[in-house]
Design a protein around this motif. Structure first.
Motif, short mmCIF file in Angstrom:
data_model
loop_
_atom_site.label_atom_id
_atom_site.label_comp_id
_atom_site.label_asym_id
_atom_site.label_seq_id
_atom_site.Cartn_x
_atom_site.Cartn_y
_atom_site.Cartn_z
N UNK A 144 0.84 -1.20 0.00
CA UNK A 144 0.00 0.00 0.00
C UNK A 144 0.87 1.25 0.00
N UNK A 145 0.50 2.23 -0.83
CA UNK A 145 1.24 3.49 -0.91
C UNK A 145 0.28 4.63 -0.60
N UNK A 146 0.44 5.31 0.57
CA UNK A 146 -0.42 6.46 0.87
C UNK A 146 -0.13 7.59 -0.12
N UNK A 147 -1.18 8.29 -0.53
CA UNK A 147 -1.04 9.34 -1.54
C UNK A 147 -1.42 10.70 -0.98
N UNK A 148 -0.88 11.71 -1.63
CA UNK A 148 -1.23 13.10 -1.33
C UNK A 148 -1.55 13.75 -2.67
#
Length: 183
Positions: A144-148
């Motif tokens: 999982x890659x948190x995004x902004x």
């Protein structure tokens, strides 16, 4: 996490990333080695919540995991590769996924030749394995890659008069690209 808390957009593990190879990989010439890295690029945009998070053309890297050169008695060549990562906004997103190619074995020719002349099997080989440049392969996001999400660009001001037609012909809207958090 509290109820009602805003959830951060995330590029989920297992999301497919369509890729294409930029160079040919082949066992012809016997130069390909396990551990060799090769270039790929993203061939279709990867989106989260309607926003492009991995744009087309983003660079990616793969690695050769197995090489078998063609040989005597009709043995064909074989190549196995795996995807390592794609780079977006300077950050590497780890990928998983694999692809392979096997040359055509020359078994029927070897059997026929051996019946007529037993020593001929030494000289008959299968074909080399080839993964051509431009081949489609699929990688999968490994974690999982948190995004902004970046704020969208302001729309261009309306132009009135004769210049409006010329401006409208060249005006383009820039895509909004999300940045992985942790920059």
């Amino acid at each position: 996490m509290t109820i009602g808390a805003e959830q951060r957009p995330t590029l989920r593990a297992g999301t497919s990333v369509p890729l294409k190879t930029l160079t040919e990989l082949t066992t012809k010439g016997k130069k390909l080695r396990v551990g060799d890295r090769f270039n790929l690029e993203v061939s279709e945009p990867v989106m989260v919540d309607g926003v492009t998070v991995i744009p087309v053309g983003s660079p990616a890297i793969g690695e050769v995991t197995s090489v078998r050169n063609k040989g005597m008695w009709g043995k064909s060549g074989a190549i196995e590769v795996r995807m390592l990562y794609a780079t977006v906004n300077g950050r590497q997103i780890r990928l998983s996924g694999a692809s392979d190619d096997k040359g055509v074995t020359g078994t029927a020719g070897v059997v026929g030749a051996v019946v007529l002349l037993p020593v001929a099997g030494f000289f008959l080989t299968g074909t080399s394995a080839v993964i051509p440049a431009g081949s489609s392969v699929t990688g999968f996001v490994q974690e999982d890659v948190p995004l902004s999400f970046a704020k969208g660009a302001e729309p261009a001001p309306m132009v009135v008069g004769a210049a409006a037609a010329a401006t409208a012909a060249v005006a383009t809207e820039q895509p909004v690209v999300a940045s992985p958090v942790g920059q």
